[in-house]
Design a protein around this motif. Sequence first.
Motif, PDB file in Angstrom:
ATOM      1  N   GLN A  44       4.698   5.913  -8.245  1.00 45.14           N
ATOM      2  CA  GLN A  44       4.266   6.324  -6.907  1.00 45.14           C
ATOM      3  C   GLN A  44       2.810   5.942  -6.670  1.00 45.14           C
ATOM      4  OE1 GLN A  44       5.463  10.337  -7.624  1.00 45.14           O
ATOM      5  NE2 GLN A  44       7.468  10.082  -6.661  1.00 45.14           N
ATOM      6  N   ASN A  46       1.296   3.440  -8.023  1.00 46.63           N
ATOM      7  CA  ASN A  46       1.237   1.979  -7.933  1.00 46.63           C
ATOM      8  C   ASN A  46       1.994   1.408  -6.734  1.00 46.63           C
ATOM      9  OD1 ASN A  46      -0.351   1.666 -10.261  1.00 46.63           O
ATOM     10  ND2 ASN A  46       1.452   1.731 -11.595  1.00 46.63           N
ATOM     11  N   GLY A  47       2.653   2.271  -5.957  1.00 47.32           N
ATOM     12  CA  GLY A  47       3.324   1.810  -4.753  1.00 47.32           C
ATOM     13  C   GLY A  47       4.597   1.031  -5.002  1.00 47.32           C
ATOM     14  N   ASN A  49       7.584   2.137  -4.877  1.00 43.71           N
ATOM     15  CA  ASN A  49       8.381   2.499  -3.703  1.00 43.71           C
ATOM     16  C   ASN A  49       7.402   2.967  -2.625  1.00 43.71           C
ATOM     17  OD1 ASN A  49       9.926   3.764  -1.721  1.00 43.71           O
ATOM     18  ND2 ASN A  49      11.456   4.500  -3.173  1.00 43.71           N
ATOM     19  N   PRO A  50       7.043   2.080  -1.696  1.00 45.94           N
ATOM     20  CA  PRO A  50       6.032   2.423  -0.684  1.00 45.94           C
ATOM     21  C   PRO A  50       6.383   3.665   0.131  1.00 45.94           C
ATOM     22  CG  PRO A  50       6.478   0.064  -0.670  1.00 45.94           C
ATOM     23  CD  PRO A  50       7.519   0.694  -1.549  1.00 45.94           C
ATOM     24  N   SER A  53       5.137   6.649  -1.842  1.00 47.81           N
ATOM     25  CA  SER A  53       3.675   6.705  -1.827  1.00 47.81           C
ATOM     26  C   SER A  53       3.159   7.190  -0.482  1.00 47.81           C
ATOM     27  CB  SER A  53       3.091   5.330  -2.168  1.00 47.81           C
ATOM     28  OG  SER A  53       3.530   4.893  -3.431  1.00 47.81           O
ATOM     29  N   ASP A  54       3.779   6.724   0.604  1.00 50.67           N
ATOM     30  CA  ASP A  54       3.374   7.147   1.944  1.00 50.67           C
ATOM     31  C   ASP A  54       3.691   8.620   2.188  1.00 50.67           C
ATOM     32  OD1 ASP A  54       2.429   4.636   2.496  1.00 50.67           O
ATOM     33  OD2 ASP A  54       4.181   3.997   3.649  1.00 50.67           O
ATOM     34  N   ASN A  96      -6.532   8.807  -0.252  1.00 49.33           N
ATOM     35  CA  ASN A  96      -5.770   9.572   0.733  1.00 49.33           C
ATOM     36  C   ASN A  96      -6.433  10.894   1.115  1.00 49.33           C
ATOM     37  OD1 ASN A  96      -3.504   7.729   0.904  1.00 49.33           O
ATOM     38  ND2 ASN A  96      -3.009   8.369  -1.186  1.00 49.33           N
TER      39      ASN A  96
END
Length: 373
Positions: A44, A46-47, A49-50, A53-54, A96
């Motif tokens: 998460q 490392n993005g 699955n974006p 992460s979002d 974030n």
Amino acid sequence: MKTRTISAIIAMIILVSTNVSARETLAKATKGKFLMGVAINMQQVNGVNPVESDLIANEFSAVVAENCMKPQPTHPQENKYVWDDADKFVAFGEKNKQTVTGHCLIWHSQIGRWMFVNDSGKDVSPEVLKERMRQHIYAVVGRYKGRVKGWDVVNEAFEDNGTYRKSKFYQILGKDFIKYAFQFAHEADPNAELYYNDYNVETPAKCDAIVQLVKELKAAGCRIDAVGSQSHMHMVNPTLEATETSFKKLKAAGVHILITEWDVSILPSPYDGANISASFKYSKEMDPYRDGVPADVQQKWNKRVLDMFGLFLKYSDVVDRVTVWGLNDAGTWLNGFPIRGRMDYPVLFDRKNQRKSVVDEMIKMAQKTKVKK
């Protein structure tokens, strides 16, 4: 033409309504009451699955790492530190604008054996272990000084009956290992909050032992800001009453409360707890929802979650953070604990990263609760 126009208007209303709803998050609803956090993994961060992460960035106001800041990953050998993952995790939270918690500095599990033995494989002296603890804590806390709000300094030092866990730390240093850990953490970053963290804090004997620890640490001049109650829960235990009693005891001891690893298993359990060394054989009876959760069972789970969340809000004058242990059901540790191969549904997003209906109810509940801080 008229029908198409009406359809277009309806579609637009639905779209606007959906967007407005999407803007309402637990992070916003609990602002001023407590932080709403989530434990995250490196995929998460490392993005990979974006979408995940979002979701983490938008839905929560605080983050904690599932594993990358524990002793074994950060300090696998006496003279070797590995910072890559922990650095990325802290940077993710900062990017974030989320509150970052460090988890954890001293724990009997997920720690290199080198910490406790000499070159001959025998236990080190109390002086050597104390110095190794100091070096570890200074290195980890010092690296993130001013960037991490607070640290789970010591994790799971008690058994459920209130006795000290006979860990290597305890065997070599006695209970003073806890005091030393808090002293070293404060020296490494005097502005960081310091926490003691454990599971089954609702158990009376364990809670009483933790309260006594708080008193002893304060008497020794140590900083301790809060006690973390992991809150790995089941459908029945701990009871709402037992949980509230533990809150009252901790509040009376003069510390704040953190809900640090909250999840609510919907599955039958062979025992209550979160001792990661426990394991049991698989059976279909212990894994009843492979094809989905029946509506009546889901309603019971929703009520269980709302009852507990309502209690957290009731004590929002001393509850500083509520952290869910994992973003979605697909990634929960409970799919493999204490029985490998099961399908559990213990957190707030489903396997497709969709909000569960209970989240909207939680948001409404939080919005109706007055700020107590």
